[in-house]
Design an enzyme around this catalytic site. Structure first.
Site, short mmCIF file in Angstrom:
data_model
loop_
_atom_site.label_atom_id
_atom_site.label_comp_id
_atom_site.label_asym_id
_atom_site.label_seq_id
_atom_site.Cartn_x
_atom_site.Cartn_y
_atom_site.Cartn_z
N TRP A 1 0.87 -1.27 -0.05
CA TRP A 1 -0.05 -0.02 0.03
C TRP A 1 0.84 1.37 -0.25
O TRP A 1 0.32 2.23 -0.07
CB TRP A 1 -1.08 -0.07 1.15
CG TRP A 1 -0.33 -0.26 2.56
CD1 TRP A 1 0.39 0.53 3.45
CD2 TRP A 1 -0.11 -1.57 3.06
NE1 TRP A 1 0.58 0.01 4.34
CE2 TRP A 1 0.39 -1.29 4.29
CE3 TRP A 1 -0.55 -2.79 2.63
CZ2 TRP A 1 0.95 -2.30 5.31
CZ3 TRP A 1 -0.25 -3.75 3.57
CH2 TRP A 1 0.63 -3.72 4.77
N ARG A 2 2.19 1.09 -0.08
CA ARG A 2 3.00 2.15 -0.12
C ARG A 2 3.42 2.36 -1.51
O ARG A 2 3.66 3.32 -2.07
CB ARG A 2 4.37 2.02 0.80
CG ARG A 2 3.91 2.48 2.36
CD ARG A 2 5.24 2.11 3.32
NE ARG A 2 4.71 2.10 4.56
CZ ARG A 2 5.37 1.73 5.86
NH1 ARG A 2 6.38 1.09 5.45
NH2 ARG A 2 4.68 2.01 6.95
N GLU B 1 -5.42 -0.34 6.64
CA GLU B 1 -5.45 -0.34 7.82
C GLU B 1 -6.56 -0.93 8.71
O GLU B 1 -6.39 -1.34 9.82
CB GLU B 1 -6.06 1.40 7.95
CG GLU B 1 -4.82 2.47 7.56
CD GLU B 1 -3.64 2.52 8.49
OE1 GLU B 1 -3.75 1.67 9.53
OE2 GLU B 1 -2.58 2.71 8.19
N GLN C 1 -5.37 -4.75 15.24
CA GLN C 1 -4.92 -6.05 16.11
C GLN C 1 -4.14 -7.14 15.24
O GLN C 1 -4.39 -8.30 15.67
CB GLN C 1 -5.96 -6.38 16.58
CG GLN C 1 -6.68 -5.43 17.74
CD GLN C 1 -5.63 -5.28 18.88
OE1 GLN C 1 -5.66 -6.12 19.63
NE2 GLN C 1 -4.84 -4.24 18.88
N LEU D 1 -8.33 -14.64 9.07
CA LEU D 1 -7.56 -13.56 9.69
C LEU D 1 -8.33 -13.15 10.85
O LEU D 1 -7.52 -12.44 11.78
CB LEU D 1 -7.73 -12.29 8.68
CG LEU D 1 -6.90 -11.13 8.69
CD1 LEU D 1 -5.35 -11.55 8.66
CD2 LEU D 1 -7.25 -10.35 7.27
N GLY D 2 -9.44 -13.51 11.33
CA GLY D 2 -10.07 -13.11 12.59
C GLY D 2 -10.61 -11.96 12.60
O GLY D 2 -10.34 -11.13 11.68
N TYR E 1 -8.30 5.57 15.61
CA TYR E 1 -7.16 5.42 15.19
C TYR E 1 -7.20 5.19 13.65
O TYR E 1 -6.27 6.01 12.62
CB TYR E 1 -6.34 3.79 15.60
CG TYR E 1 -5.44 3.31 14.56
CD1 TYR E 1 -4.23 4.21 14.99
CD2 TYR E 1 -5.64 2.76 13.44
CE1 TYR E 1 -3.12 3.88 13.67
CE2 TYR E 1 -4.77 2.35 12.54
CZ TYR E 1 -3.52 2.85 12.53
OH TYR E 1 -2.38 2.86 11.74
N ASP F 1 -1.58 4.32 18.03
CA ASP F 1 -1.78 2.78 18.15
C ASP F 1 -0.72 1.97 19.42
O ASP F 1 -0.07 2.97 19.98
CB ASP F 1 -1.47 2.09 16.80
CG ASP F 1 0.00 2.22 16.44
OD1 ASP F 1 0.77 3.18 16.98
OD2 ASP F 1 0.37 1.42 15.73
N CYS G 1 12.21 0.33 18.08
CA CYS G 1 11.54 0.44 19.63
C CYS G 1 10.70 -0.88 19.85
O CYS G 1 9.40 -0.56 20.18
CB CYS G 1 10.92 1.62 19.64
SG CYS G 1 10.26 1.99 21.42
N CYS H 1 18.14 0.35 20.73
CA CYS H 1 18.38 1.98 20.70
C CYS H 1 19.63 2.47 20.13
O CYS H 1 19.74 3.62 19.62
CB CYS H 1 18.39 2.36 22.35
SG CYS H 1 16.98 1.73 23.23
N CYS I 1 18.32 3.84 16.82
CA CYS I 1 17.33 4.74 16.64
C CYS I 1 17.83 6.12 16.57
O CYS I 1 18.66 6.74 17.11
CB CYS I 1 16.56 4.56 18.19
SG CYS I 1 15.20 5.71 18.34
#
Length: 344
Positions: free
Chosen positions: A29-30, A42, A47, A85-86, A123, A141, A196, A203, A206
DNA sequence: AAATCGGGGCG
DNA sequence: CGCCCAGATTT
């Protein structure tokens, strides 16, 4: 809500966006963006890990390439593409959303407008408005909660995920890059997904470690502090019965709270059977706070009670299985079990 | 505010 | 087995 000195915000945003340009994953989707691609990705990602939903996304976009195609489809086929997929209300809501969307003369653009559509909460509305329309709405999120909790060194304990999301909305708004909200929001989430991490955050790599109160500290791993629900264990027995190239299945009632209209292997009690000693297969699955162990027993007959009297039970020819929506991982199970049974 | 959705993958 | 994931909706 004081996260950082004002002068630090601009530099943090810049460091984050430069990192994101190089590090972002080339997700479909990018690569092929758009309003519909944003909405589908999205909702599928709610979840759900990106790696899990990715093959579903590709398959979905081939079959339902735009709002019109989805709006015109039957619900049965829509659910068939969501099988496994739930959280199936997401698929029903996305279907409803598409029908509403194509009927609208004025298409929604802002976060507030999107949130009035089915299946779109705070969200997802903010994500769509920022990514697809460049509107300045910050997303919060699970990733953003974790990134901000560590950045701010916030050690308070949250009673639920919802409480944490509410707490971090103001700082997320303050930190938002209003010139480039879509990339900023995705960068925050990508940071949570790639560096993260819940455990063993990286870190050293980061881009915003210089601004982070927890960077490099062992305490980082313990943030955010959120009370989690205890996992409930359940056990279910199921019967595999094959007869003349057909399989005995139970269709869950259309008005059931869960898995409405989907097919599953029947439980022994529906057939008046007692589970025997040795299961043909044992499978474990989990959903939210449930962990379910399912034991599958083979039964060739006869049946103590006439099962044809039971509602929802039916012998389904194996070649018709393709068009039905099976509950959760049943299709995978049947592939494994039937494949093995055939060899025996 | 809390419970529900009954999916999955990872350490 | 615990944890948590690009949450939303119902109770």
């Amino acid at each position: 809500m004081e996260i950082l000195p004002q002068s630090a915000f601009a530099l943090l945003r810049k460091q984050l966006s430069q990192w994101y340009r190089c590090a972002r994953r080339p997700l479909p989707w990018r690569l092929v963006p758009g309003v519909y691609a944003t909405v589908v990705s999205e909702i599928m990602a709610q979840q759900t890990r990106i790696a899990t939903m990715l093959p579903y996304y590709e398959n979905w976009m081939r079959r339902f390439p735009d709002f019109e195609a989805l709006a015109a489809a039957d619900e049965a086929e829509v659910l068939r593409h969501w099988e496994g997929l739930g959280y199936y209300s997401r698929a029903r809501n996305l279907h409803r959303l598409s029908k509403a969307y194509v009927a609208l003369a004025e298409k929604p653009r802002t976060s507030q407008e999107w949130e009035s559509l089915p299946g779109i909460g705070p969200y997802t509305a903010a994500a769509i408005a920022s990514i697809a329309f460049g509107h300045p709405s910050a997303v919060v999120d699970g990733n953003v909660v974790r990134v901000l909790a560590r950045l701010m060194g916030e050690e308070r304990e949250f009673a639920s995920n919802g409480e944490a999301v509410k707490f971090f909305r103001p700082p997320a708004d303050e930190l938002l890059d209003r010139e480039n909200p879509g990339a900023h929001n995705q960068a925050m989430m990508e940071l949570g997904a790639l560096l993260c991490l819940p455990k063993k955050p990286r870190c050293a790599e980061c881009p915003v470690a210089a601004f982070c109160k927890s960077a490099g500290k062992p305490e980082a791993e313990a943030l955010p502090r959120i009370v989690r629900r205890v996992v409930e264990k359940m056990e279910v027995n199921r019967v595999l019965h094959l007869e003349n190239g057909a399989i005995l299945l139970h269709r869950i009632a259309a008005d059931a709270k869960r898995l409405a209209g989907q097919y599953e292997l029947p439980e022994p009690k529906l057939l008046g059977l007692q589970p025997r000693e040795k299961p043909l297969a044992v499978r474990t699955r989990s959903i939210t706070h449930h962990r379910i162990v399912e034991r599958i027993y083979r039964h060739d007959g006869p049946f103590p009670v006439k099962w044809t009297k039971q509602p929802g039970l039916a012998l389904v020819p194996l070649e018709k299985l393709e068009s039905l929506t099976l509950s959760g991982p049943h299709r995978r199970w049947l592939g494994e079990i039937l494949g093995r049974t055939r060899q025996n």
